[in-house]
Scaffold this active site. Structure first.
Site, mmCIF file in Angstrom:
data_model
loop_
_atom_site.group_PDB
_atom_site.id
_atom_site.type_symbol
_atom_site.label_atom_id
_atom_site.label_comp_id
_atom_site.label_asym_id
_atom_site.label_seq_id
_atom_site.Cartn_x
_atom_site.Cartn_y
_atom_site.Cartn_z
ATOM 1 N N GLN A 271 0.838 -1.220 0.000
ATOM 2 C CA GLN A 271 0.000 0.000 0.000
ATOM 3 C C GLN A 271 0.854 1.243 0.000
ATOM 4 O O GLN A 271 0.787 2.066 -0.896
ATOM 5 C CB GLN A 271 -0.948 -0.028 1.207
ATOM 6 N N THR A 272 1.730 1.413 0.960
ATOM 7 C CA THR A 272 2.532 2.635 1.114
ATOM 8 C C THR A 272 3.470 2.848 -0.071
ATOM 9 O O THR A 272 4.013 1.899 -0.620
ATOM 10 C CB THR A 272 3.347 2.560 2.413
ATOM 11 N N GLN B 97 12.451 4.640 42.079
ATOM 12 C CA GLN B 97 12.430 3.475 41.170
ATOM 13 C C GLN B 97 11.007 2.929 41.067
ATOM 14 O O GLN B 97 10.523 2.616 39.984
ATOM 15 C CB GLN B 97 13.376 2.386 41.698
ATOM 16 N N GLU C 41 1.286 0.783 10.425
ATOM 17 C CA GLU C 41 -0.158 0.556 10.613
ATOM 18 C C GLU C 41 -0.856 1.855 10.973
ATOM 19 O O GLU C 41 -1.926 1.856 11.568
ATOM 20 C CB GLU C 41 -0.416 -0.496 11.666
ATOM 21 N N ASP D 1 0.445 6.202 11.350
ATOM 22 C CA ASP D 1 1.151 7.154 12.227
ATOM 23 C C ASP D 1 0.203 7.508 13.379
ATOM 24 O O ASP D 1 -0.989 7.775 13.170
ATOM 25 C CB ASP D 1 1.513 8.395 11.419
#
Ligand SMILES: CCCCCCCCCCC/C=C/C(=O)SCCNC(=O)CCNC(=O)[C@H](O)C(C)(C)COP(=O)(O)OP(=O)(O)OC[C@H]1O[C@@H](n2cnc3c(N)ncnc32)[C@H](O)[C@@H]1OP(=O)(O)O
Ligand SMILES: Cc1cc2nc3c(=O)[nH]c(=O)nc-3n(C[C@H](O)[C@H](O)[C@H](O)COP(=O)(O)OP(=O)(O)OC[C@H]3O[C@@H](n4cnc5c(N)ncnc54)[C@H](O)[C@@H]3O)c2cc1C
Length: 560
Positions: free
Chosen positions: A33-34, A226, A320, A322
């Site tokens: 796709q990208t 911690q 998937e 941004d």
């Protein structure tokens, strides 16, 4: 993603043809796709698929450099096929993005087919951690595929070239991404629990300072700083596990509804998968880095397992979808929901709380003591009021703009925060619901209740500005929440190691010298060091070529 794409967008016939081949690894597929020029903006993709009625084929082409497919995992070297997303053009008209099955390599010798140029896009973040994945580049030079390789469940092109849109929402084209986003939430919990397991176990064996008259030094896990850094991450690992289980239920429920053409929960699925993917992956990426720091210098060693875990995990904030782009999707849906409140349309699902707008816009938090914050009803209402008031404030500000889109753009930073508030409410709600269930195991429920309160009050403390700015809490109530948080850390401390042992990770899976189940860290660290290739020679390579001449020259100079 190749398989869910065919399942979600292929016809029964296409599924019958292609899925068995993929399941048996007779073909290897990827999700292309990208492109070099577009990733977030799917509708901006440039690859074309032009129907040729003369030959009953689609011609797949990369018209520009920026139309090169770029990033798809498995594309560079492994895949023989791809689901390619391209602009469907027929009868001279562009119908936008559709999916096509395209063979890329020969099944005889794996060589690229004519018109197909492909390869790996090169090294990635983290000195090779993700280099086992051949994210690839792919270009087409007028590659022809049969018409029946257009995924035709959502829309079709007839033999004559007529475009036919099925009576299903066009957003189902994005269904594969929804599926993976919901699985990424569960994956966030796994990655976070691995990092937390390493950091808690190591913090239990590491001792620094604090010895009285020659006695043992203090376990760093006993330091309140911690604990205040580590226990919220432990709580988040459990929170993301439970919300991930719920999201998987939601996804399954939506998928079953789609089977009977009930599209009523499609928007809810989109908002929840996009928003939870964004919030859990951002939090997990930050948490893995924090766990590295919680382990001091040894956390920086590859043998701690944390550098690789971080390097492999952090792209989850980008792939998937941004995270900012996805949260803006949630914001759009929040604004739409707020705008419908006056119409009397009752919001449903995870937006249902917005139906209590009259109450939540003026409610006053009733917390008077630190212990009051252990009441889930107070936590729930505080988070609902914060989320709703932030959404309504955004809607009011957008309403003052000259036009809605301009207003949305101007207020997008605030909208981002409102979307996060909404998603954090979902996570808190699902954790509260979980600890209200029957939970087997002596004392387990109490520990999960502690972690639920740690997650909620830590999130409240971290975003106190939202609660104060919206009037959802008073500064005193914020201080009481922080006071209760400190008490909760003390209650978690005795069970911290047990709570990470409960993840039941083998030393092999954990891959960390610091997180060993037996806690025998120092001998293991020392042993691991000698496996370093640099230690294969006592005198380092390059001594004679570089160091010796330098040392000799300096010695001469010092005698002048
Ligand atoms: C199995 C265990 C695995 C665990 C580990 C996972 C490992 C994963 C490996 C990672 C591999 C990575 C793969 C990838 O990265 S694949 C590519 C991913 N790319 C993206 O996510 C792109 C993001 N962009 C988009 O989704 C769209 O462009 C965007 C939604 C941002 C915009 O869409 P569009 O331009 O069409 O327009 P609108 O915003 O106007 O939306 C129109 C309406 O459609 C609704 N909508 C949008 N998306 C969806 C959806 N997914 N489902 C349902 N509905 C959707 C939107 O709300 C609008 O609705 P309205 O018109 O009612 O407002
Ligand atoms: C490890 C990895 C694996 C991948 N695997 C695949 C795969 O298998 N298949 C595939 O198809 N793709 C894959 N991708 C690509 C991935 O899906 C995209 O990189 C991702 O969707 C982000 O899109 P982009 O790169 O265009 O980012 P961009 O959108 O260019 O983001 C750049 C910046 O612009 C901002 N931005 C963009 N649009 C807006 C907006 N409207 N409003 C505000 N800010 C905006 C973003 O928030 C970001 O800060 C992978 C990527 C990675 C890193």
């Amino acid at each position: 993603m190749f398989v869910p794409a065919i399942k979600g967008q292929g016809t029964e016939e296409q599924q019958k043809k292609w899925l068995p081949l993929a399941y048996k690894f007779q073909i290897i597929g990827c999700y292309a796709q990208t492109e070099l020029g577009h990733g977030s903006n799917v509708q901006g993709l440039e690859t074309t698929a032009t129907f040729d009625p003369m030959t009953d084929e689609f011609v797949i082409h990369s018209p520009t450099l920026t139309s090169s497919k770029w990033w798809p995992g498995g594309l560079g070297k492994a895949s023989t096929h791809a689901v390619v997303y391209a602009r469907l053009i027929t009868e001279g008209k562009d119908y936008g993005i559709h999916g096509f099955i395209v063979q890329l390599r020969s099944l005889e010798d794996h060589s690229p087919l004519p018109g197909v140029t492909l390869g790996d896009i090169g090294g990635k973040f983290g000195s090779g951690a993700y280099n086992s994945m051949d994210n690839g580049v792919l270009r087409f030079d007028h590659v022809r595929i049969p018409r029946d390789q257009m995924l035709m469940r959502l829309s079709q092109v007839t033999r004559e070239g007529k475009y036919v849109q099925s009576d299903v929402p066009k957003q189902l084209l994005y269904g594969t991404m929804v599926y993976v986003r919901q699985s990424i939430v569960a994956d966030a919990s796994k990655a976070l629990s691995r990092a937390v397991c390493i950091a808690v176990r190591y913090s239990a064996i590491r001792k620094q300072f604090g010895s009285q008259d020659g006695g043992p030094e203090t376990q760093v896990l006993n330091y309140r700083t911690q604990q205040s850094r580590l226990f919220p991450l432990l709580a988040s690992a459990y929170a993301f596990r439970f919300v991930g289980d719920w999201l998987n239920w939601l996804y399954t429920d939506v998928t079953q509804k789609l089977e009977v053409k009930d599209y009523s929960t499609l928007q809810e699925a989109h908002a929840c998968t996009a928003g939870l993917k964004a919030v859990t992956t951002s939090a997990t990426a930050d948490a893995i880095e924090e766990c590295r720091k919680l382990c001091g210098g040894h956390g920086y060693l590859n043998s701690s397992g944390l550098p690789e875990l971080f390097a492999v995990y952090v792209p989850a904030c980008t792939y998937e979808g941004d995270n900012v782009v996805l949260l803006l999707q949630v914001a759009r849906i929040l604004m739409k929901t707020v705008s419908q409140l006056t119409s009397g349309k009752q919001p449903v699902g995870t937006m249902a709380y917005m139906g209590k707008v009259q109450h939540l816009m003026q409610s006053k938090c009733a917390v008077k003591t630190a212990e009051d914050w252990l009441n889930p009803a107070f936590i729930q209402e505080a988070f609902e009021a914060r989320a709703l008031r932030m959404a309504v404030n955004c809607a009011q500000n957008i309403g003052q703009a000259s036009n809605q889109e301009e207003g949305f753009y101007e207020r997008s930073p605030d909208l981002l925060e409102a979307a996060v508030a909404h998603i954090q409410l979902i996570i808190v709600t699902k954790f509260i619901e979980k600890v209200h269930q029957d939970i087997p195991g002596h004392g387990v429920k109490e520990q999960l209740q502690n972690l639920c309160n740690v997650y909620a009050l830590y999130t409240l403390h971290k975003h106190l500005g939202d609660f104060l700015a919206t009037g959802s809490l008073t500064p005193k109530q914020g201080a009481l929440a922080n006071e209760q948080l400190g008490k909760l850390y003390a209650q978690v401390r005795p069970n911290a190691v047990a709570l990470v042992d409960a993840f039941n990770y083998t030393d092999h899976y954990l891959g960390s010298v610091l997180g060993r189940y037996d806690g025998n860290v120092y001998p293991a660290l020392y042993e691991e060091a000698w496996k370093d290739p640099l230690n294969e020679t006592v005198v380092p390579e390059g001594y004679h070529e570089y160091l010796r001449p330098l040392l000799k020259q300096q010695l001469k100079l010092s005698r002048l």
